[in-house]
Structure formats: structure tokens, C-alpha cells
Design an enzyme around this catalytic site. Structure first.
Site, PDB file in Angstrom:
ATOM      1  N   CYS A  98       0.777  -1.242   0.000  1.00  0.00           N
ATOM      2  CA  CYS A  98       0.000   0.000   0.000  1.00  0.00           C
ATOM      3  C   CYS A  98       0.809   1.293   0.000  1.00  0.00           C
ATOM      4  O   CYS A  98       1.927   1.348   0.463  1.00  0.00           O
ATOM      5  CB  CYS A  98      -0.959   0.083   1.185  1.00  0.00           C
ATOM      6  SG  CYS A  98      -1.978  -1.372   1.348  1.00  0.00           S
ATOM      7  N   GLY A 157       0.612  -0.477  -4.894  1.00  0.00           N
ATOM      8  CA  GLY A 157      -0.623  -1.248  -4.795  1.00  0.00           C
ATOM      9  C   GLY A 157      -1.523  -0.977  -5.975  1.00  0.00           C
ATOM     10  O   GLY A 157      -1.792   0.185  -6.289  1.00  0.00           O
ATOM     11  N   ASN A 168      -0.614   2.079   5.608  1.00  0.00           N
ATOM     12  CA  ASN A 168       0.325   1.181   4.933  1.00  0.00           C
ATOM     13  C   ASN A 168       1.037   0.370   6.002  1.00  0.00           C
ATOM     14  O   ASN A 168       1.555   0.939   6.960  1.00  0.00           O
ATOM     15  CB  ASN A 168       1.347   2.005   4.119  1.00  0.00           C
ATOM     16  CG  ASN A 168       2.566   1.212   3.690  1.00  0.00           C
ATOM     17  OD1 ASN A 168       3.683   1.704   3.725  1.00  0.00           O
ATOM     18  ND2 ASN A 168       2.374  -0.032   3.293  1.00  0.00           N
ATOM     19  N   GLY A 169       1.041  -0.939   5.819  1.00  0.00           N
ATOM     20  CA  GLY A 169       1.756  -1.779   6.774  1.00  0.00           C
ATOM     21  C   GLY A 169       0.903  -2.909   7.291  1.00  0.00           C
ATOM     22  O   GLY A 169      -0.202  -3.145   6.784  1.00  0.00           O
ATOM     23  N   TYR A 224      13.773  -3.075  -3.101  1.00  0.00           N
ATOM     24  CA  TYR A 224      12.782  -3.354  -4.141  1.00  0.00           C
ATOM     25  C   TYR A 224      11.603  -2.394  -4.172  1.00  0.00           C
ATOM     26  O   TYR A 224      11.180  -1.948  -5.227  1.00  0.00           O
ATOM     27  CB  TYR A 224      12.242  -4.781  -3.954  1.00  0.00           C
ATOM     28  CG  TYR A 224      11.013  -5.076  -4.779  1.00  0.00           C
ATOM     29  CD1 TYR A 224      11.115  -5.363  -6.142  1.00  0.00           C
ATOM     30  CD2 TYR A 224       9.748  -5.039  -4.201  1.00  0.00           C
ATOM     31  CE1 TYR A 224       9.978  -5.611  -6.904  1.00  0.00           C
ATOM     32  CE2 TYR A 224       8.606  -5.282  -4.962  1.00  0.00           C
ATOM     33  CZ  TYR A 224       8.734  -5.576  -6.305  1.00  0.00           C
ATOM     34  OH  TYR A 224       7.607  -5.814  -7.055  1.00  0.00           O
TER      35      TYR A 224
HETATM   36  P1  AMP Z   1      10.631 -14.662  -7.423  1.00  0.00           P
HETATM   37  O1  AMP Z   1      10.298 -14.698  -8.864  1.00  0.00           O
HETATM   38  O2  AMP Z   1       9.566 -15.257  -6.564  1.00  0.00           O
HETATM   39  O3  AMP Z   1      11.997 -15.192  -7.088  1.00  0.00           O
HETATM   40  O4  AMP Z   1      10.636 -13.128  -6.984  1.00  0.00           O
HETATM   41  C1  AMP Z   1      11.702 -12.297  -7.337  1.00  0.00           C
HETATM   42  C2  AMP Z   1      11.224 -11.211  -8.237  1.00  0.00           C
HETATM   43  O5  AMP Z   1      10.080 -10.563  -7.683  1.00  0.00           O
HETATM   44  C3  AMP Z   1      12.283 -10.152  -8.421  1.00  0.00           C
HETATM   45  O6  AMP Z   1      12.297  -9.761  -9.782  1.00  0.00           O
HETATM   46  C4  AMP Z   1      11.842  -9.028  -7.516  1.00  0.00           C
HETATM   47  O7  AMP Z   1      12.127  -7.768  -8.083  1.00  0.00           O
HETATM   48  C5  AMP Z   1      10.364  -9.216  -7.363  1.00  0.00           C
HETATM   49  N1  AMP Z   1       9.913  -8.998  -5.971  1.00  0.00           N
HETATM   50  C6  AMP Z   1      10.631  -9.019  -4.849  1.00  0.00           C
HETATM   51  N2  AMP Z   1       9.866  -8.760  -3.763  1.00  0.00           N
HETATM   52  C7  AMP Z   1       8.624  -8.578  -4.209  1.00  0.00           C
HETATM   53  C8  AMP Z   1       7.364  -8.277  -3.574  1.00  0.00           C
HETATM   54  N3  AMP Z   1       7.277  -8.088  -2.269  1.00  0.00           N
HETATM   55  N4  AMP Z   1       6.266  -8.182  -4.366  1.00  0.00           N
HETATM   56  C9  AMP Z   1       6.346  -8.366  -5.685  1.00  0.00           C
HETATM   57  N5  AMP Z   1       7.501  -8.649  -6.341  1.00  0.00           N
HETATM   58  C10 AMP Z   1       8.625  -8.757  -5.620  1.00  0.00           C
END
Ligand code: AMP
Length: 493
Positions: A23, A49, A124-125, A264
Site C-alpha cells: 500500500c 498497490g 500502509n503496513g 525493491y
Molecule cells: P521470485 O520470482 O519469486 O523469485 O521473486 C523475485 C522477483 O520478484 C524479483 O524480480 C523481484 O524484483 C520481485 N519482488 C521481490 N519482492 C517482491 C514483492 N514483495 N512483491 C512483488 N515482487 C517482488
């Protein structure tokens, strides 16, 4: 009976009590265009979000609220809608929920009438004791309308015996635990609250006679507001007769912001602790290069999450940075996932390889983080199929071994690859030639710290260490959810 329940389950999805929310929040005081500026701010925070968005305004007499599913640009883009939100005060919210179904009533901001007047709340949180508090409130007779932990905050404010709204808020936040940033409004006051460790972000901006409290500085830039400062951890800021006031009701603690905002979550152009997220990410990449002795033909980022760290890595090593993957920008999270059948046909929904760049090349593929490994697995395969000679994966953060409970969507420990596999096993799983993560020491070094302070870490870094600054009350299994039986609805009211 059983049959009936089955039928109901099919028709409506029963909500999970563990709704996790990332969020974005935005609030502005004392300006005739409050809701339009809020819509612009929310648009800049869209990455935080995409499931739903909402704005609450106050016109001097009445509160107004509009909530919608989907993107800000698709919903708050017309005068017709914004005209429904008159007034000089407004708050807004972008919602991202990761589990459970979807109900418009869970879209924020929330609004409640209290004996001190109306109050709007955008949050948010994640609260780590929301279920415990909620159960207690229900036992005391409270009625809950949503499944969001934010409603617990609203109920606590409404229930407070104090007379002034700001005192009611102080009363309420003494009960809540977790990572939270709140933008709230009453008839003539804008209020911002950041949790005692400053896990979730909140910044202050100024635009002529208005104050803005919002999640990131990119939401200030879009409306031409000046960045004043971050809200401090455990601080309540509010406007009173156009002046900024501050309260610090908690016993002082050192700030421990969430490391994932740096890695990220925040937009690259947002400022976190004096530097843009982009600069931080480049530094993570440069540090990763320093810890790595691999040579290659090109460094390729996973767009867009790996762009800055790949650039930092490439510049440090003196290897060419090249766009070996092209992203389709029209695929949002709201896009309906293709069926497994279509997926297996190899539809490259979000990314495609850039043949001319990668053919016969030894590639260092850089991303910001690896969670389940899905992204790396798919991309490595795609690059090999397109003629890459070697694909080496480099991750600009340490291994994620522990889940989050403070508002970032990371899966359970079972699904976290690094919680269950060694680096060698992960490398095999994603079919890369080699795999390397940034070290935890390197991460702290890249952020300008000599090293991690193990007795009181400078950051909330439980993803890598399991060191949770706030206890996870709801997750200890002591409290059973007794009342979360709300069914989802697909209607727009
Ligand atoms: P994965 O494909 O499950 O290994 O997730 C890694 C990818 O998802 C990377 O490209 C990250 O930039 C992205 N990512 C990391 N954390 C999040 C998050 N909380 N929500 C959505 N995408 C994420």
C-alpha cells in the site's frame, strides 16, 4: 448442510485473516484542489498497490468518499469523479492485498464518525497484533465491517475515552504493534503517524500553505511539493492552523527502516535517508561486483527491478551493460494470469529476450532479489533458448530466508527458496551456470555503515536474519480467529 457450505464457498471466497498489505498513502491539507492533488499523488505511488484505490475529502461540512477497484489513472482521471470529492482536505490510499478475495469495503481510506467528529484513515503496513486486538474488541461488542487490520485502528480511535481526536489517536496507537504508516484526516487537521521503529516509510512535503504526508517523495514531486523531511520513527505529525506540529508519545528508539524499501519496494526516484532508492540500488550492485570475481561479455538487468543494481555492477566491473530483456509495460498485476495450458505454450507475457544482444554471450544476469525463484528460473531458460552461451545469476541482496509480517508481501517460509535450499541447490533449480548473492555485510557496507550492529541493527532486516524488531503476536498461535467470517463480494458498493 455440508453441501450448502460447499456451494457457498464456491460462490464466495472466504477471507483469509492474514491479509498482507503493502500500500501507498497520501494526504494533503488546506488546498482547494485537495482531491485532484491526492489522485496525482496516488498515481505516483501506483507501484505500491494496484488492487484498489480510494480518496476521502472534507468540504467544510461533510466528508466524501470514493473507492474503486483497479488503477488510479483509470478511476480518478475524470472531473466527474473528482467533483464528487470537494474540499480542502483529502487523504488517499492505494491497496495491494495478496491473499483472500477482493471486496470494495476493504479498499481504503476508512472513515468513521466518533464523538470527536469524523476521521478518515489510510494505512500502509501490517499490524502484528491485529487479530488479538480484534478478538478483544469483538468480545467487548464492536462490530467489524471489513477484514482489514486498519479497521482495528479505527475502532480503537472511536473507542478512546479521550476528548480530542489527536489524543484519541495517541491512545489507539499505544495498543497497536507492527509496521505502520498512517495518513489521517479530520475536518481541519491532517495527521501522519509512523511506527516506533520507522519500519514503514512516511515523508512530509510542503506546497504553498499545504502540508503533505505520504509514503514516498515521488508523490511530492508529481504535485511540485517540496520535500521537508521524513516523519521520524514513533512520531505523530499534524497540522494545526496551517502549522506543522509534532508529538513523540513513545519512549525513544533508534530508527530501523525496512531494508526492502531500499532493495525493491520504493520507486527508484524516491529519496530514502538522503539518497534516491536508485543510488542505493546502484551501490548494492557495485558492492556485489566487488564481492565477485566473475568476468563476462555483458551485464543484463531483469527489468525493471534489477536495472539500477545491474548498472552499478557493470560500472564497477567495467563490463558493458546491455538490455538483453525487453519488458512489456502493459502487463500489470491486475492482468489475468494465463491458464497453465497457455503458460506452457511459452507465452512471454512480461519479458522477452533481445536476440541481437544475448546470442553467444556470456551473460551476468542481475536482479534485486530472489524470492520463490520463479522469475530467475523463467528468464535463465529464456536466455538459453535464445542462444546465450552462459547465464550467471547475481542477486543484489542476501538470501531471503524468513517471511515478513510488517507489510511487504513475501511468502511463507515453505515457499521461500533460500529458506529451504542451499545456494548450490537454488542455482541448480534456476538452471544457471553460477549464482551469487550480495552478502549481509556487503549490504550494510553499501548503505554506508561500517558493519551491521548485531545488538541493535540499523535496519529491519529479518528477511535475511530472522531478527524481527516487533513481536508477531498474532502468529504465535495463541489467538484463534473467531469472527472473521466475512464473505467477499464482487459488487461495487
Ligand atoms: P521470485 O520470482 O519469486 O523469485 O521473486 C523475485 C522477483 O520478484 C524479483 O524480480 C523481484 O524484483 C520481485 N519482488 C521481490 N519482492 C517482491 C514483492 N514483495 N512483491 C512483488 N515482487 C517482488
Amino acid at each position: 448442510m455440508k453441501k450448502n457450505m460447499k456451494k457457498q464457498k464456491k460462490k464466495f471466497k472466504i477471507y483469509s485473516p492474514k491479509i498482507k498489505e503493502e500500500c501507498g498513502v497520501f494526504g494533503i491539507s488546506n488546498t482547494p484542489d485537495a482531491s485532484t492533488l491526492t489522485a496525482l499523488g496516488l498515481h505516483a505511488l501506483q507501484h505500491r498497490g494496484q488492487e484498489g484505490c480510494g480518496i476521502v475529502s472534507f468540504d467544510g461540512e461533510k466528508y466524501h468518499s470514493e473507492k474503486r477497484f483497479g488503477l488510479v489513472g483509470d478511476n480518478f482521471n475524470k472531473e466527474k469523479v473528482l467533483k464528487k470529492l470537494p474540499g480542502k482536505y483529502a487523504i488517499g490510499h492505494n491497496r495491494y492485498s495478496t491473499t483472500g478475495g477482493t471486496a470494495l469495503r476493504n479498499v481504503q481510506p476508512f472513515f468513521a464518525d466518533t464523538n470527536a467528529g469524523g476521521i478518515g484513515v489510510a494505512h500502509n503496513g501490517n499490524l502484528t497484533n491485529a487479530i488479538t486486538l480484534r478478538n478483544k474488541l469483538v468480545q467487548e461488542g464492536a462490530i467489524f465491517y471489513t477484514t482489514s487490520d486498519t479497521e482495528t485502528i479505527v475502532q480503537l480511535i472511536a473507542k478512546s475515552k479521550r476528548t480530542k481526536t489527536i489524543e484519541k489517536i495517541v491512545d489507539a496507537i499505544f495498543h497497536i504493534q507492527g509496521g505502520y504508516a498512517l495518513a489521517m484526516m479530520t475536518q481541519n487537521t491532517l495527521i501522519g503517524v509512523r511506527d516506533p521503529y520507522g519500519i514503514r516509510p512516511l515523508v512530509i512535503g510542503k506546497l504553498k500553505n499545504s502540508y503533505v504526508f505520504t509514503s514516498e517523495t515521488c508523490a511530492l514531486d508529481i504535485i511540485g511539493a517540496k520535500f521537508v523531511r521524513e516523519v521520524e520513527n514513533g512520531e505523530i505529525v499534524y497540522t494545526e492552523n496551517d502549522e506543522l506540529k509534532s508529538l513523540k508519545p513513545f519512549s525513544p528508539k533508534k530508527i530501523r527502516p525496512c531494508i526492502f524499501e531500499y532493495i525493491y519496494f520504493s520507486r527508484p526516484d524516491s529519496i530514502l535517508n538522503g539518497k534516491t532508492a536508485y543510488e542505493h540500488r546502484k551501490n548494492f550492485g557495485a558492492q556485489l561486483a566487488e564481492e565477485d570475481n566473475l568476468e563476462a561479455d555483458i551485464v543484463v538487468p531483469v527489468p525493471d527491478s534489477g536495472n539500477a543494481s545491474a548498472l552499478g555492477y557493470a560500472q564497477k566491473k567495467g563490463i558493458s551493460f546491455d538490455l538483453g530483456l525487453i519488458r512489456n509495460h502493459y502487463v500489470g498485476r491486475t492482468f489475468i494470469e494465463p491458464s497453465q495450458k497457455i503458460r506452457s505454450l511459452g507465452v512471454k507475457l512480461k519479458l522477452n529476450s533481445n536476440l541481437s544482444v544475448i546470442k553467444n554471450k556470456k551473460i551476468i544476469l542481475v536482479d534485486d532479489s530472489l524470492v520463490r525463484g520463479t522469475t530467475s528460473h523463467k528468464i535463465v531458460k529464456m536466455l538459453y533458448e535464445s542462444g546465450a552461451k552462459e547465464v550467471h545469476v547475481r542477486i543484489a541482496s542476501p538470501e531471503i530466508k524468513y517471511p515478513d509480517f510488517y507489510g511487504v508481501d513475501t511468502p511463507t517460509k515453505k515457499e521461500l527458496l533460500a529458506a529451504n535450499k542451499s545456494v548450490k541447490e537454488i542455482c541448480d533449480f534456476i538452471n544457471a551456470k553460477s549464482l551469487k548473492y550480495l552478502t549481509l555485510d556487503g549490504l550494510y557496507k553499501a548503505m554506508g555503515f561500517e558493519k551491521r550492529n548485531d545488538t541493535y541493527p540499523q535496519l529491519t532486516d529479518h528477511y535475511f536474519t530472522g531478527d524481527y524488531p516487533v513481536k508477531i503476536i498474532d502468529e504465535l498461535g495463541k489467538d484463534k480467529v473467531t469472527q472473521l467470517s466475512l464473505l467477499s463480494t464482487t459488487s461495487n458498493n
